[in-house]
Design a protein around this motif. Structure first.
Motif, PDB file in Angstrom:
ATOM      1  N   PRO A 686      -7.377  57.379 -53.012  1.00 19.09           N
ATOM      2  CA  PRO A 686      -7.766  58.439 -52.069  1.00 19.09           C
ATOM      3  C   PRO A 686      -8.856  59.378 -52.583  1.00 19.09           C
ATOM      4  O   PRO A 686      -9.481  60.080 -51.782  1.00 19.09           O
ATOM      5  N   LEU A 687      -9.106  59.410 -53.902  1.00 22.08           N
ATOM      6  CA  LEU A 687     -10.113  60.343 -54.416  1.00 22.08           C
ATOM      7  C   LEU A 687     -11.507  60.040 -53.857  1.00 22.08           C
ATOM      8  O   LEU A 687     -12.162  60.932 -53.290  1.00 22.08           O
ATOM      9  N   ALA A 692     -17.249  63.298 -49.992  1.00 19.26           N
ATOM     10  CA  ALA A 692     -18.385  63.149 -49.088  1.00 19.26           C
ATOM     11  C   ALA A 692     -19.004  61.774 -49.256  1.00 19.26           C
ATOM     12  O   ALA A 692     -18.888  61.136 -50.313  1.00 19.26           O
ATOM     13  N   ALA A 693     -19.705  61.309 -48.231  1.00 19.37           N
ATOM     14  CA  ALA A 693     -20.208  59.932 -48.211  1.00 19.37           C
ATOM     15  C   ALA A 693     -21.088  59.619 -49.415  1.00 19.37           C
ATOM     16  O   ALA A 693     -20.960  58.565 -50.035  1.00 19.37           O
ATOM     17  N   ARG A 694     -22.022  60.526 -49.785  1.00 23.41           N
ATOM     18  CA  ARG A 694     -22.937  60.263 -50.901  1.00 23.41           C
ATOM     19  C   ARG A 694     -22.171  60.179 -52.227  1.00 23.41           C
ATOM     20  O   ARG A 694     -22.405  59.292 -53.044  1.00 23.41           O
ATOM     21  N   GLU A 695     -21.257  61.096 -52.440  1.00 26.29           N
ATOM     22  CA  GLU A 695     -20.459  61.083 -53.672  1.00 26.29           C
ATOM     23  C   GLU A 695     -19.540  59.868 -53.704  1.00 26.29           C
ATOM     24  O   GLU A 695     -19.250  59.308 -54.771  1.00 26.29           O
ATOM     25  N   ARG A 696     -19.082  59.457 -52.539  1.00 24.03           N
ATOM     26  CA  ARG A 696     -18.135  58.349 -52.452  1.00 24.03           C
ATOM     27  C   ARG A 696     -18.724  57.078 -53.049  1.00 24.03           C
ATOM     28  O   ARG A 696     -18.072  56.355 -53.813  1.00 24.03           O
ATOM     29  N   GLU A 697     -19.978  56.795 -52.694  1.00 24.05           N
ATOM     30  CA  GLU A 697     -20.606  55.573 -53.184  1.00 24.05           C
ATOM     31  C   GLU A 697     -20.709  55.578 -54.706  1.00 24.05           C
ATOM     32  O   GLU A 697     -20.585  54.545 -55.351  1.00 24.05           O
ATOM     33  N   GLN A 698     -20.951  56.780 -55.280  1.00 27.23           N
ATOM     34  CA  GLN A 698     -21.064  56.875 -56.742  1.00 27.23           C
ATOM     35  C   GLN A 698     -19.710  56.684 -57.425  1.00 27.23           C
ATOM     36  O   GLN A 698     -19.643  56.264 -58.589  1.00 27.23           O
ATOM     37  N   MET A 699     -18.624  56.997 -56.726  1.00 28.30           N
ATOM     38  CA  MET A 699     -17.298  56.919 -57.334  1.00 28.30           C
ATOM     39  C   MET A 699     -16.684  55.524 -57.239  1.00 28.30           C
ATOM     40  O   MET A 699     -15.730  55.214 -57.960  1.00 28.30           O
ATOM     41  N   LEU A 700     -17.245  54.682 -56.373  1.00 30.83           N
ATOM     42  CA  LEU A 700     -16.620  53.381 -56.152  1.00 30.83           C
ATOM     43  C   LEU A 700     -16.657  52.496 -57.401  1.00 30.83           C
ATOM     44  O   LEU A 700     -15.721  51.747 -57.675  1.00 30.83           O
ATOM     45  N   GLU A 701     -17.761  52.599 -58.164  1.00 35.02           N
ATOM     46  CA  GLU A 701     -17.872  51.713 -59.321  1.00 35.02           C
ATOM     47  C   GLU A 701     -16.803  52.015 -60.356  1.00 35.02           C
ATOM     48  O   GLU A 701     -16.148  51.104 -60.870  1.00 35.02           O
TER      49      GLU A 701
END
Length: 830
Positions: A686-687, A692-701
């Motif tokens: 869930p984190l 936010a969408a931009r931060e989300r992509e960076q956290m996926l890896e």
């Protein structure tokens, strides 16, 4: 003998030396080994010394000393050189020890029965009733087969004239036979050619006799007897031996909490229910065995055990009350008692002793204090041996006053100048005081079988008279030479019958299942914590523009999993850089939730089930525990340590899947891993979803890295992580062993199988609805005009998964580990 190793060995001329006779010539039984030593280059000796040291470390052989900084990891001290005794001499020794076992068993039978020895004046009543060792509740007890003393050990040593004397009798739960066996395994491999060519007697036959005797004597009532080994727990100084012996003998290792008494019958609380216990081989002092009738504050014993023994429903080996014979004050009375009870002279004398509770003995002791050693008369007294010749001035006067005030509490013994034997220290042979502990067990028809070997006990320093493992003493393997080649013996029965067939796992105590469960949980906790910290360390030093935002997300994830890291703004106000925070979360065992603290908890759970782990498993665990023992001060050191931790975690996973028998114990280990992984994944995913969408992509890896799924993702999609495929992989993919769906499916399967086999209703109704909700979740919702609504629904689903994991853990404990449901009684029919 040419000048060399033995030529430079200089034992005291006033003492008997085990290796050398007059004119520094090796004794006959030592001749062949001494020649090998003399011809061996120093490098070969150093290699063997290292082999012994490494074997002790790899096997985790420990002797716990409560005040030692190493705690329950204090390595066992073993000298690489054996103590060698000839066949003829051993025949006399073993016969004398067997006779002494018969004598002491007969004394116990009389003391807790007709008490003829007291009535006839062969024993002073004050010597028996005046000590805590006599257990009044055991009066009138009739143990199965009349065996009070199932196992007996004698501490013996030589005087300067070469004669053997008994220094102490061990009658409660004699320790050391397991260490003697471990010593044999190590030293025989350090000198394999010498061991084979010197025709050294094997030890396995003795332990097989022990197995067979306890099964024969135990009251079985037509059932196949179940014997257990009762230990005080992992903090006892000889816990390693308890676990080692239990595994070697094939007995479940139990603590008091694993047993219960119902209707004067002892039961083992197993994962399948209650299983009758027919014999308890105890390593627990008399006082602690039964809080109902003995020491009321004991948390180690089994309430009602004495009642079950009194009813003849269980063999307690040794019988409660046998500790009364560990008093050295009895020595002076044994010759006459032996004539009275056995009708034969005592074969091996005890060291000359005077119990100060008798007036003539008191007068003699006070008049000859310089020649004697003062000891406590009873085993429960806290007092070290005092050499009268060393007492001066006020110390001497104070000792005399204490003896006069309480004469019955003291015994004086002749100061025997102990024999010496060579030990390998500092690249040379050095003489040290030595004694041996000889073991025996009841073998039927009133006789005793003696182990053809012994635990060699060596003083820690030259010139030291007291031999004590608690004071840092060394041990030796004792080789008893035979006159002809020795046949290999085995613990295996010659042939198994139908009565020997057992259902897999039927004897697994609930406590063992619980510790295997937490072994699995802590292994997973260590692994996912290490993955998060590795990702955080890499990003904290990468220097990339977006690394700071990824690092903030990683630290938030670490906090979500319970790791001790500060909020970014808290760290900014302090002096710590993120790297120092991360290293502390890795290596500081004093911080709850750190990888080091979880490793410590993992080691504790593993120690509780040591007899269930293979040697390879245990070696890997010992290595893992040492990984974070060295201070870590740099990022490079931290990354290297994390890599080794990860490798060890992978080894554990491999052992679990391919090395362990898939019984109930194994299944609870897997359940623990799956529940922990489900809870962690449901907390981490869930984190990014809430960001936010931009931060989300960076956290996926880093999320894929933490879920050990980044390689799978790249192999499938060959592109940077995107939300939909990443969520599918780590939430819904039933083929990914690191997905939420996989954990739920595995838990459904194993919980149903466990409930069916163990006779319980399926735990927690939450697992089935969760499985259906995962199955029904439509990923196309992420392609609709409002993907945020889909993320909200996913967060609700993951919260349900986290709650289900916690509820499952609680339910497993309630149903299988603490027995709060209707008991199931198991009976194995012969």
């Amino acid at each position: 003998m040419p000048a060399g190793l033995i030529h430079n060995y200089h034992p005291s001329a006033s003492r008997y030396d085990e290796m050398l006779a007059a004119r520094a010539r090796p004794r006959p039984c030592w001749q062949a080994f001494a020649e090998r030593l003399e011809d061996m280059p120093e490098e070969a000796l150093l290699q063997r010394e290292k082999f012994v040291r490494d074997a002790i470390k790899a096997d985790g052989v420990s002797y716990n000393v409560y005040s030692d900084p190493q705690g329950n990891r204090r390595p066992w001290e073993l000298d690489m050189l054996p103590l060698i005794i000839g066949d003829d001499e051993w025949s006399r020794l073993s016969a004398a020890v067997a006779q002494r076992g018969r004598l002491l068993n007969a004394i116990l039978t009389d003391l807790y029965g007709p008490q003829c020895l007291l009535a006839e004046g062969l024993l002073p009543p004050a010597l028996v009733f005046g000590q805590h060792g006599f257990r009044w509740p055991a009066r009138g007890l009739h143990p199965p087969g009349g065996v009070w003393l199932f196992s007996y050990a004698a501490d013996i040593a030589r005087a300067p004239d070469g004669r053997w004397w008994v220094i102490a009798d061990r009658t409660q739960g004699p320790s050391g036979s397991g260490y003697a066996l471990q010593n044999r395994i190590i030293v025989s491999n350090a000198f394999p050619d010498a061991f084979r060519e010197l025709h050294v007697n094997r030890l396995a036959g003795y332990f097989r006799t022990m197995q067979e005797s306890i099964a024969r004597i135990a009251p079985s009532d037509g059932e196949t007897p179940l014997a257990v080994l009762l230990t005080p727990g992992p903090y006892n100084e000889t816990y390693f031996e308890h676990a080692f012996l239990a595994r070697y003998l094939g007995f479940p290792l139990v603590e008091g909490q694993d047993l219960t008494v119902r209707d004067n019958t002892v039961f083992l609380k197993t994962l399948r229910g209650l299983r009758r216990v027919h014999a308890v081989m105890r390593r627990l002092d008399d006082d602690y065995c039964d809080p109902l009738e003995l020491r009321a504050d004991s948390a180690l014993g089994i309430p009602g055990l004495l009642g079950a023994a009194r009813a003849g429903r269980v063999l307690v080996a040794n019988a409660i009350g046998s500790g009364v014979l560990e008093s050295g004050a009895l020595f002076g009375f044994l010759p006459a008692i032996c004539e009275r009870l056995l009708g034969e002279p005592l074969a091996m004398p005890s060291v000359a002793s005077w119990w100060c509770g008798e007036k003539p003995a008191l007068d003699y002791v006070l008049g000859h204090l310089d020649e004697l050693v003062i000891k406590p008369a009873f085993s429960g007294m806290r007092m070290n041996a005092v050499f009268g010749s060393l007492l001066r001035g006020e110390a001497r006067h104070g000792m005399i006053e204490r003896i006069r005030a309480q004469p019955h509490a003291y015994v004086a013994q002749e100061w025997v100048r102990l024999a010496q034997a060579p030990v390998w220290r500092r690249r040379r042979l050095q003489p040290r005081s030595v004694g041996i502990r000889v073991f025996s067990c009841a073998a039927g028809d009133g006789g005793y079988a003696v182990m053809p070997g012994a635990l060699g006990r060596v003083a820690p320093h030259a010139g030291m008279e007291v031999i004590s493992m608690q004071r840092g003493g060394l041990s030796k393997d004792t080789w008893i030479r035979a006159s002809a080649p020795v046949r290999n013996t085995t613990m295996l029965k010659r042939r198994l019958g139908v009565d020997d067939l057992v259902r897999s796992g039927s004897d697994i105590p609930s406590r063992v299942g619980e510790n295997l469960f937490w072994f699995g949980r802590y292994t997973e906790r260590v692994e996912i914590g290490a993955r998060l910290l590795r990702a955080a360390l890499i990003r904290s030093t990468s220097g990339e523009d977006d690394a700071g935002q990824e690092l903030a997300g990683l630290l938030a994830a670490a906090r979500r999993t319970g790791m001790p890291v500060d909020e970014p703004e808290d760290a900014a106000r302090g002096e710590d850089r993120p790297e120092r925070q991360i290293i502390a979360a890795l290596a500081d065992a004093a911080r709850p939730g750190s990888v080091a603290a979880n490793l410590r908890a993992l080691a504790f759970s593993a120690g509780q089930v040591r007899e269930r782990l293979s040697s390879d498993n245990w070696h890997a665990l010992n290595a893992l525990e040492q990984l974070l023992a060295t201070p870590i001060v740099s990022v490079d050191q931290a990354l290297s340590a994390i890599d080794r931790v990860m490798q060890s975690c992978i080894l554990f996973a491999g052992f679990a899947l391919d090395d362990m028998t898939r019984d109930e114990g194994w299944r609870f280990l897997i359940l623990g891993r799956r529940i922990e992984r489900l809870e962690r994944l449901a907390g981490l995913i869930p984190l990014p979803a809430a960001s936010a969408a931009r931060e989300r992509e960076q956290m996926l890896e880093w999320l894929l890295e933490a879920a050990d799924s980044i390689v799978t993702y790249r192999a499938r999609y060959r592109r940077e992580p995107e939300l939909l495929p990443a969520l599918h992989l780590i939430v819904f993919d039933h083929a990914n062993p690191h997905s939420v769906r996989f954990q739920v499916d595995t838990l459904r399967e194993y919980l149903a199988l466990t409930a069916r086999e163990l006779g319980h209703p399926c735990p927690s109704p939450m697992i089935e609805p969760l499985a259906r909700h995962l199955e029904d979740f439509d990923l196309r919702r992420f392609e609709d005009s409002d993907p945020e609504a889909a993320l909200d629904a996913l967060r609700v689903l993951l919260a349900e998964a986290a709650s289900a994991a916690q509820a499952l853990s609680d339910e497993v404990h309630r149903r299988y580990f603490i027995h709060t449901v209707r008991p199931v009684l198991l009976r194995r029919v012969a």
